[in-house]
Design an enzyme around this catalytic site. Structure first.
Site, mmCIF file in Angstrom:
data_model
loop_
_atom_site.group_PDB
_atom_site.id
_atom_site.type_symbol
_atom_site.label_atom_id
_atom_site.label_comp_id
_atom_site.label_asym_id
_atom_site.label_seq_id
_atom_site.Cartn_x
_atom_site.Cartn_y
_atom_site.Cartn_z
ATOM 1 N N GLY A 149 100.795 49.982 3.291
ATOM 2 C CA GLY A 149 101.756 48.899 3.477
ATOM 3 C C GLY A 149 101.186 47.587 3.983
ATOM 4 O O GLY A 149 101.873 46.840 4.678
ATOM 5 N N ASN B 86 100.437 44.958 2.083
ATOM 6 C CA ASN B 86 101.202 43.887 1.410
ATOM 7 C C ASN B 86 102.595 43.766 2.007
ATOM 8 O O ASN B 86 103.114 42.659 2.178
ATOM 9 C CB ASN B 86 101.282 44.151 -0.090
ATOM 10 C CG ASN B 86 100.037 43.673 -0.803
ATOM 11 O OD1 ASN B 86 99.807 42.474 -0.918
ATOM 12 N ND2 ASN B 86 99.214 44.609 -1.252
ATOM 13 N N ARG C 8 113.013 62.953 -12.082
ATOM 14 C CA ARG C 8 112.772 61.522 -11.870
ATOM 15 C C ARG C 8 114.107 60.771 -11.845
ATOM 16 O O ARG C 8 114.313 59.849 -11.060
ATOM 17 C CB ARG C 8 111.880 61.013 -13.013
ATOM 18 C CG ARG C 8 111.181 59.718 -12.745
ATOM 19 C CD ARG C 8 110.163 59.417 -13.836
ATOM 20 N NE ARG C 8 108.960 60.227 -13.762
ATOM 21 C CZ ARG C 8 107.962 60.025 -12.896
ATOM 22 N NH1 ARG C 8 108.016 59.043 -12.038
ATOM 23 N NH2 ARG C 8 106.908 60.803 -12.893
ATOM 24 N N ASN D 241 106.453 43.249 -8.612
ATOM 25 C CA ASN D 241 105.389 44.191 -8.240
ATOM 26 C C ASN D 241 104.081 43.423 -8.094
ATOM 27 O O ASN D 241 103.897 42.379 -8.719
ATOM 28 C CB ASN D 241 105.236 45.250 -9.347
ATOM 29 C CG ASN D 241 104.133 46.244 -9.051
ATOM 30 O OD1 ASN D 241 104.082 46.824 -7.959
ATOM 31 N ND2 ASN D 241 103.236 46.452 -10.000
ATOM 32 N N HIS E 236 99.900 43.884 -8.525
ATOM 33 C CA HIS E 236 98.902 44.748 -9.161
ATOM 34 C C HIS E 236 97.517 44.155 -8.899
ATOM 35 O O HIS E 236 97.329 42.939 -9.035
ATOM 36 C CB HIS E 236 99.176 44.835 -10.666
ATOM 37 C CG HIS E 236 98.209 45.719 -11.366
ATOM 38 N ND1 HIS E 236 98.254 47.098 -11.291
ATOM 39 C CD2 HIS E 236 97.127 45.440 -12.143
ATOM 40 C CE1 HIS E 236 97.264 47.617 -11.988
ATOM 41 N NE2 HIS E 236 96.566 46.637 -12.517
ATOM 42 N N GLU F 214 92.771 40.516 0.281
ATOM 43 C CA GLU F 214 93.038 39.280 1.033
ATOM 44 C C GLU F 214 93.849 38.302 0.197
ATOM 45 O O GLU F 214 94.768 37.641 0.681
ATOM 46 C CB GLU F 214 91.700 38.601 1.361
ATOM 47 C CG GLU F 214 91.215 38.829 2.762
ATOM 48 C CD GLU F 214 89.966 37.989 3.008
ATOM 49 O OE1 GLU F 214 88.916 38.613 3.131
ATOM 50 O OE2 GLU F 214 90.070 36.730 3.038
ATOM 51 N N ALA F 215 93.474 38.223 -1.088
ATOM 52 C CA ALA F 215 94.205 37.332 -2.000
ATOM 53 C C ALA F 215 95.622 37.850 -2.229
ATOM 54 O O ALA F 215 96.582 37.068 -2.320
ATOM 55 C CB ALA F 215 93.437 37.211 -3.323
ATOM 56 N N GLU F 216 95.772 39.170 -2.306
ATOM 57 C CA GLU F 216 97.110 39.761 -2.490
ATOM 58 C C GLU F 216 98.034 39.329 -1.351
ATOM 59 O O GLU F 216 99.206 39.006 -1.562
ATOM 60 C CB GLU F 216 97.025 41.292 -2.518
ATOM 61 C CG GLU F 216 96.334 41.849 -3.734
ATOM 62 C CD GLU F 216 96.379 43.371 -3.778
ATOM 63 O OE1 GLU F 216 97.409 43.969 -3.449
ATOM 64 O OE2 GLU F 216 95.353 43.983 -4.151
HETATM 65 C C1 GRF Z 1 97.482 47.077 -3.443
HETATM 66 O O1 GRF Z 1 96.167 46.893 -3.875
HETATM 67 C C2 GRF Z 1 98.463 46.742 -4.542
HETATM 68 O O2 GRF Z 1 98.023 45.713 -5.371
HETATM 69 C C3 GRF Z 1 98.542 48.028 -5.306
HETATM 70 O O3 GRF Z 1 98.469 49.042 -4.332
HETATM 71 C C4 GRF Z 1 97.797 48.551 -3.179
HETATM 72 C C5 GRF Z 1 98.736 48.726 -2.032
HETATM 73 O O4 GRF Z 1 98.132 48.407 -0.814
HETATM 74 N N1 GRF Z 1 99.731 48.061 -6.115
HETATM 75 P P1 GRF Z 1 99.024 48.243 0.484
HETATM 76 O O5 GRF Z 1 99.804 49.546 0.646
HETATM 77 O O6 GRF Z 1 99.920 47.079 0.285
HETATM 78 O O7 GRF Z 1 98.052 48.043 1.600
#
Ligand code: GRF
Length: 217
Positions: free
Chosen positions: A15, A17, A68, A110, A112, A175-177
């Site tokens: 978590g 992000n 599902r 989302n 990625h 870091e960029a995310e």
């Molecule tokens: C991130 O690299 C995201 O892009 C991918 O899964 C990872 C999740 O990391 N979808 P976090 O749980 O947010 O640390």
């Protein structure tokens, strides 16, 4: 903020992000508020992080559901009951049914860890290194039924540096995310971007930026 869009974050793991979105949403002018964090795994470390931040959390353990469809129906109900308007997937490792994706069409985003449409799926950093690309990065996009597809909202490019391992590259991308995801959510929540079919519509054009040259001359 009074008109902030009620947003849920879906997680399966650490978590980080999610934490960056929670932090961004604390700014008074941020157009989204984080109203709920949902995890599909009891061991998702992000759950405790969200609780520590004072965000309501809910565990919907996918192993308790026979199909599902049943899991997705519970997820959808939970989101609706909480009055959620936008959904941000942040490391949510579940393929969704078409019904769920359509129910949240253009309201679910989302992140990625690649510059889509390159490197859909898993092990993106290993594959980028194996291909020898000089620029890698991450993408925030609207969710469609096809995995890692959907209109792109924002991307961040990072250089690949000689000697990189999947771990060093992943750390640079992460870091960029943490910068691009809060930006992308604010663009969607404020209405600065909308979608028409599969095309992203910008309310106002943005300023041209200098190219990223790797290596830089
Ligand atoms: C991130 O690299 C995201 O892009 C991918 O899964 C990872 C999740 O990391 N979808 P976090 O749980 O947010 O640390």
């Amino acid at each position: 903020m009074v008109n902030a869009r009620r947003t849920a974050i879906l997680i399966s793991g650490r978590g980080s992000n999610m934490t960056s979105l929670i932090a961004a949403a604390r700014a008074p002018a941020y157009p989204a508020s984080i109203a709920l964090v949902i995890a599909n795994r009891p061991d998702a470390a992000g759950l405790a992080r969200a609780e520590a931040e004072g965000i309501p959390t809910k565990l919907i353990d996918h192993r308790r559901f026979g199909s599902r469809e049943a899991f997705d129906a519970e997820l959808d109900n939970t989101l609706k009951k909480a009055g959620i308007e936008l959904v941000a997937c942040a490391g949510f490792m579940r393929v969704m049914t078409r019904d769920l994706v359509e129910a949240w069409r253009d309201r679910m985003i989302n992140i990625h860890p690649s510059l889509l449409p390159s490197y859909k799926g898993l092990h993106t950093h290993e594959r980028a290194l194996a291909d020898g690309v000089r620029i890698h990065g991450c993408t925030v996009h609207f969710v469609r039924h096809d995995v890692d597809a959907g209109p792109v909202i924002a991307q961040a490019a990072v250089p690949v540096i000689p000697g990189d391992t999947p771990e060093t590259l992943a750390a640079r991308v992460l870091e960029a995310e943490h910068r691009i995801y809060p930006l992308a959510l604010s663009l969607v929540a404020s209405g600065a971007v909308t979608v028409s079919g599969e095309t992203l519509i910008w309310k106002a054009p943005y300023a041209a930026q200098t190219p990223l040259l790797v290596p830089s001359p």
